[in-house]
Design an enzyme around this catalytic site. Structure first.
Site, PDB file in Angstrom:
ATOM      1  N   SER A   4      27.999  43.895  34.324  1.00  0.00           N
ATOM      2  CA  SER A   4      28.269  43.114  35.540  1.00  0.00           C
ATOM      3  C   SER A   4      26.939  42.739  36.171  1.00  0.00           C
ATOM      4  O   SER A   4      25.925  43.406  35.967  1.00  0.00           O
ATOM      5  CB  SER A   4      29.099  43.942  36.526  1.00  0.00           C
ATOM      6  OG  SER A   4      29.130  43.330  37.816  1.00  0.00           O
TER       7      SER A   4
ATOM      8  N   TYR B 273      30.070  51.506  41.261  1.00  0.00           N
ATOM      9  CA  TYR B 273      30.338  50.536  40.198  1.00  0.00           C
ATOM     10  C   TYR B 273      29.033  50.026  39.594  1.00  0.00           C
ATOM     11  O   TYR B 273      28.856  49.999  38.368  1.00  0.00           O
ATOM     12  CB  TYR B 273      31.143  49.369  40.780  1.00  0.00           C
ATOM     13  CG  TYR B 273      31.460  48.276  39.792  1.00  0.00           C
ATOM     14  CD1 TYR B 273      32.441  48.452  38.822  1.00  0.00           C
ATOM     15  CD2 TYR B 273      30.801  47.051  39.847  1.00  0.00           C
ATOM     16  CE1 TYR B 273      32.738  47.439  37.914  1.00  0.00           C
ATOM     17  CE2 TYR B 273      31.089  46.031  38.950  1.00  0.00           C
ATOM     18  CZ  TYR B 273      32.065  46.231  37.991  1.00  0.00           C
ATOM     19  OH  TYR B 273      32.358  45.227  37.094  1.00  0.00           O
TER      20      TYR B 273
END
Length: 378
Positions: free
Chosen positions: A217, A230
């Site tokens: 990501s 995350y």
């Protein structure tokens, strides 16, 4: 030549050298727009002002040439390949499984829930090239079962591709508010599960001299407020992928990293998922942190997730296109950055003064006017 002009010559030479290196890596048109624009502006300080337009036009023609040649992609034959994809219940995994099966690739689609809507959608396609497998990537026995089945199916040809796509996001929360259990859960699912999948399936991948595609990501490359757990798990996956790329090159196995910007997938969950995570945060919070942040602020966190989802791109094709390129191109790129801001924010993070980047990312990531109670009191 004065000192200023000399400095510009050095800067231009460094820009050219950097662009040649980036060209070898296969950077996209967004990078080249910024790089050539900067180079053109630098050269304008060196040449007479009358030639500035010519310099910029030359850079523009170079950019057009790069964009055109980028489209000439030499692809491998798809029907002779077998690919395992995790996280095919929805989002990128589901879309990639459908795309590859249409191309004739033999797809093993791993799903968290073999009776869920995504698995049913894949089965309804009725494709002989697509098989749905129960595969919770945090469950060791399920990984071993999938490995045994796939090994019997691909026999001596091996497995061509492994796409580690499965992941979790939950709700954006301040780093201090995540419980240690939550950090472990993120690392287990987003990082350690991919490590385990690589270790188990690499013998089959070496046999075919195939590909590993890990889905990270932009949050794994760029520090983003509210994404500590995350982002940390995806950063771990990113550096793991880059090390594996170096180590596995001698075996003929390519490793690519997909680093998407914001796309609207089921990783955002729904309002009930966010509310459940909010309650988990409140339960694990210390009394001091609860007082400083306040329940009103913590209760506002699920709303941020909803706003982020609404602002994310619905079209998943840029990510799926890059996944297909990473799997089937003769010359895959080491890193792909699909999506709006996919190249810009990393560029700002690595090249701009920290204060400038901090200001930009703080504004972009502000999804609520609600502040912690302790800040309002001060």
């Amino acid at each position: 030549m004065d000192v200023c002009a000399g400095f510009c010559v050095v800067a231009a030479a460094a820009s050219i050298f950097t662009m040649l290196l980036r060209f070898k890596e296969g950077r996209g048109a967004g990078y080249w727009t910024a790089a050539l624009g900067g180079l053109g502006a630098t050269l304008c300080f060196i040449v007479p002002s009358a030639d500035c337009v010519g310099v910029l036009l030359s850079c523009s023609f170079i950019l057009i040439f790069i964009c055109v040649t980028e489209r000439r992609v030499e692809m491998l034959l798809a029907p002779s390949r077998a690919v395992l994809i995790t996280g095919c219940d929805s989002g990128f995994g589901l879309a990639l499984a459908e795309r590859l099966s249409e191309m004739g690739v033999r797809v093993f689609a791993g799903v968290l829930d073999v009776n869920g809507a995504g698995a049913q959608q894949l089965r309804e396609r009725g494709s002989e090239n697509l098989q749905v497998l129960q595969l919770d990537v945090t469950n060791g026995p399920q990984i071993e079962t999938a490995h045994h089945y796939i090994r019997t199916q691909v026999s001596d040809t091996g497995l061509w591709g492994l796409v580690n796509n499965a992941g979790i996001l939950h709700c954006p929360v301040d780093a201090e508010l995540h419980s240690i259990a939550a950090y472990r859960r993120f690392m287990d699912t987003n990082f350690l599960a991919a490590v385990k999948m690589c270790q188990v399936f690499l013998p089959l991948l070496r046999r075919s001299r195939g590909r590993i595609v890990n889905v990270s990501s932009m949050a794994g490359d760029v520090p983003m407020p509210m994404f500590a757990a995350y982002g940390a798990s995806k950063a771990a996956l990113s550096i793991f992928s880059k090390v594996m790329r170096l180590e596995l090159s001698v075996w003929g196995v390519e490793v690519a990293l997909i680093q998407p910007a914001g796309f609207r997938t089921n990783i955002f969950g729904n309002s009930s998922d966010a509310a459940r995570y909010r309650d988990e945060v409140l339960t694990a919070l210390s009394s001091d942190a609860r007082e400083d942040y306040g329940e009103a602020y913590i209760s506002s966190l699920p709303c941020r997730l909803s706003k982020m989802s609404q602002q994310s791109a619905e079209d998943l094709s840029p990510v799926v296109d890059d996944m297909c390129h990473a799997l089937l191109s003769v010359h895959p790129k080491p890193v792909y950055t699909p999506g709006r801001m996919g190249w810009l924010l990393p560029f700002l993070h690595h090249c701009c003064p920290t204060a400038v980047f901090d200001g930009v990312i703080t504004i972009l990531m502000k999804h609520s006017d609600c502040e912690p109670a302790g800040l309002r009191r001060s």
